[in-house]
Write a protein that holds these residues in place. Structure first.
Motif, PDB file in Angstrom:
ATOM      1  N   LEU A 192     -53.582 -23.348 -18.615  1.00 29.24           N
ATOM      2  CA  LEU A 192     -52.162 -23.383 -18.256  1.00 29.24           C
ATOM      3  C   LEU A 192     -51.391 -22.397 -19.135  1.00 29.24           C
ATOM      4  N   LEU A 193     -51.537 -21.138 -18.779  1.00 30.81           N
ATOM      5  CA  LEU A 193     -50.817 -20.061 -19.463  1.00 30.81           C
ATOM      6  C   LEU A 193     -49.923 -19.399 -18.422  1.00 30.81           C
ATOM      7  N   LEU A 194     -48.610 -19.563 -18.578  1.00 33.90           N
ATOM      8  CA  LEU A 194     -47.670 -19.039 -17.586  1.00 33.90           C
ATOM      9  C   LEU A 194     -47.447 -17.541 -17.791  1.00 33.90           C
ATOM     10  N   PRO A 195     -47.091 -16.818 -16.734  1.00 35.47           N
ATOM     11  CA  PRO A 195     -46.988 -15.353 -16.805  1.00 35.47           C
ATOM     12  C   PRO A 195     -46.047 -14.836 -17.894  1.00 35.47           C
ATOM     13  N   ASP A 196     -44.961 -15.568 -18.172  1.00 35.62           N
ATOM     14  CA  ASP A 196     -43.982 -15.085 -19.142  1.00 35.62           C
ATOM     15  C   ASP A 196     -44.157 -15.727 -20.520  1.00 35.62           C
ATOM     16  N   HIS A 197     -45.304 -16.374 -20.767  1.00 34.51           N
ATOM     17  CA  HIS A 197     -45.562 -17.036 -22.047  1.00 34.51           C
ATOM     18  C   HIS A 197     -46.688 -16.319 -22.792  1.00 34.51           C
ATOM     19  N   ASP A 198     -46.576 -16.280 -24.126  1.00 35.42           N
ATOM     20  CA  ASP A 198     -47.636 -15.680 -24.944  1.00 35.42           C
ATOM     21  C   ASP A 198     -48.773 -16.648 -25.227  1.00 35.42           C
ATOM     22  N   GLU A 199     -48.470 -17.955 -25.225  1.00 38.42           N
ATOM     23  CA  GLU A 199     -49.478 -18.978 -25.523  1.00 38.42           C
ATOM     24  C   GLU A 199     -49.397 -20.094 -24.488  1.00 38.42           C
ATOM     25  N   PRO A 200     -50.496 -20.826 -24.296  1.00 37.33           N
ATOM     26  CA  PRO A 200     -50.447 -21.987 -23.402  1.00 37.33           C
ATOM     27  C   PRO A 200     -49.448 -23.025 -23.906  1.00 37.33           C
ATOM     28  N   MET A 201     -48.874 -23.791 -22.987  1.00 41.09           N
ATOM     29  CA  MET A 201     -47.941 -24.862 -23.362  1.00 41.09           C
ATOM     30  C   MET A 201     -48.730 -26.034 -23.950  1.00 41.09           C
ATOM     31  N   THR A 202     -48.118 -26.742 -24.911  1.00 36.92           N
ATOM     32  CA  THR A 202     -48.844 -27.801 -25.626  1.00 36.92           C
ATOM     33  C   THR A 202     -48.245 -29.193 -25.442  1.00 36.92           C
ATOM     34  N   GLN A 203     -47.042 -29.297 -24.910  1.00 37.30           N
ATOM     35  CA  GLN A 203     -46.377 -30.595 -24.778  1.00 37.30           C
ATOM     36  C   GLN A 203     -46.301 -30.998 -23.313  1.00 37.30           C
ATOM     37  N   GLY A 204     -46.852 -32.188 -23.005  1.00 37.70           N
ATOM     38  CA  GLY A 204     -46.875 -32.645 -21.624  1.00 37.70           C
ATOM     39  C   GLY A 204     -45.490 -32.751 -21.008  1.00 37.70           C
ATOM     40  N   TRP A 205     -44.507 -33.262 -21.773  1.00 39.74           N
ATOM     41  CA  TRP A 205     -43.172 -33.440 -21.200  1.00 39.74           C
ATOM     42  C   TRP A 205     -42.517 -32.093 -20.891  1.00 39.74           C
TER      43      TRP A 205
END
Length: 207
Positions: free
Chosen positions: A146-159
């Protein structure tokens, strides 16, 4: 609107796991935790729609390998050919934060295979919640980090994932943080193993 499930990381609630599995079986796309980072997943037999949605969320083209996330070695063996020396190396490293690229069997639809090499990525995660979901499904999840196109790192928080992707996924499992490093990817389709990506799994035994 994505359904949000808070699931205990060590003792996942059976009811929540069953509900998420039903969403997957109905063709839904989910965000779920693994032993490396959060991932997107859809049903193995769901046709092209779930995979197309995952690629759309991530901004990927058709050439990008999606991964079959398997419950155990017996299940993995249904979908890839594993030669004896490779078998020992993979067996020693699983379950864990590794993705292995191997020749696909006839059980793998062509749309999931690399168009030239006829390979597919497979992994067996260590995460308790992922294992519970895979056991409930009885088949692999088709997945991508789960690495979004405009993010440098994967998201870590479910909420946060639920807020960001509330109209793009059907369910989010929140089991707390699980890191930002994706899996280490090792390609076993050639004469020698090739480390394609260095990540959460220690690659030293494959060098």
């Amino acid at each position: 609107m994505a359904r949000y499930f808070e699931v205990h990381p060590e003792s996942p609630q059976r009811r929540a796991i069953t509900q998420v599995a039903d969403i997957v079986r109905a063709g839904g796309v989910i965000a779920y935790p693994t032993d490396s980072c959060y991932a997107l997943g859809c049903q193995f037999g769901s046709g092209t729609e779930g995979m197309a949605r995952i690629r759309s969320i991530r901004g990927l083209d058709d050439r990008h390998h999606l991964t079959l996330v398997c419950q155990d070695f017996a299940q993995l063996g249904q979908f890839v050919y594993v030669a004896n020396p490779v078998f020992r190396a993979i067996k020693a490293a699983t379950p864990g934060s590794y993705t292995f690229i191997l020749p696909a069997t006839k059980e793998v639809p062509r749309r999931l295979q690399h168009p030239g090499k006829k390979t597919v990525g497979v992994r067996i995660p260590r995460h308790v919640v992922t294992q519970a979901l895979l056991a409930e499904l009885g088949e692999p999840l088709v997945s991508s980090t789960l690495l979004l196109p405009d993010h440098d790192e994967p998201m870590t928080q479910g909420w946060q994932i639920a807020e960001e992707l509330e109209h793009q996924v059907d369910a989010v499992i929140d089991s707390g943080e699980c890191g930002t490093e994706p899996t280490t990817v090792i390609d076993f389709s050639g004469p020698e193993p090739e480390i394609v990506r260095r990540g959460a799994g220690d690659p030293s035994s494959f060098e």
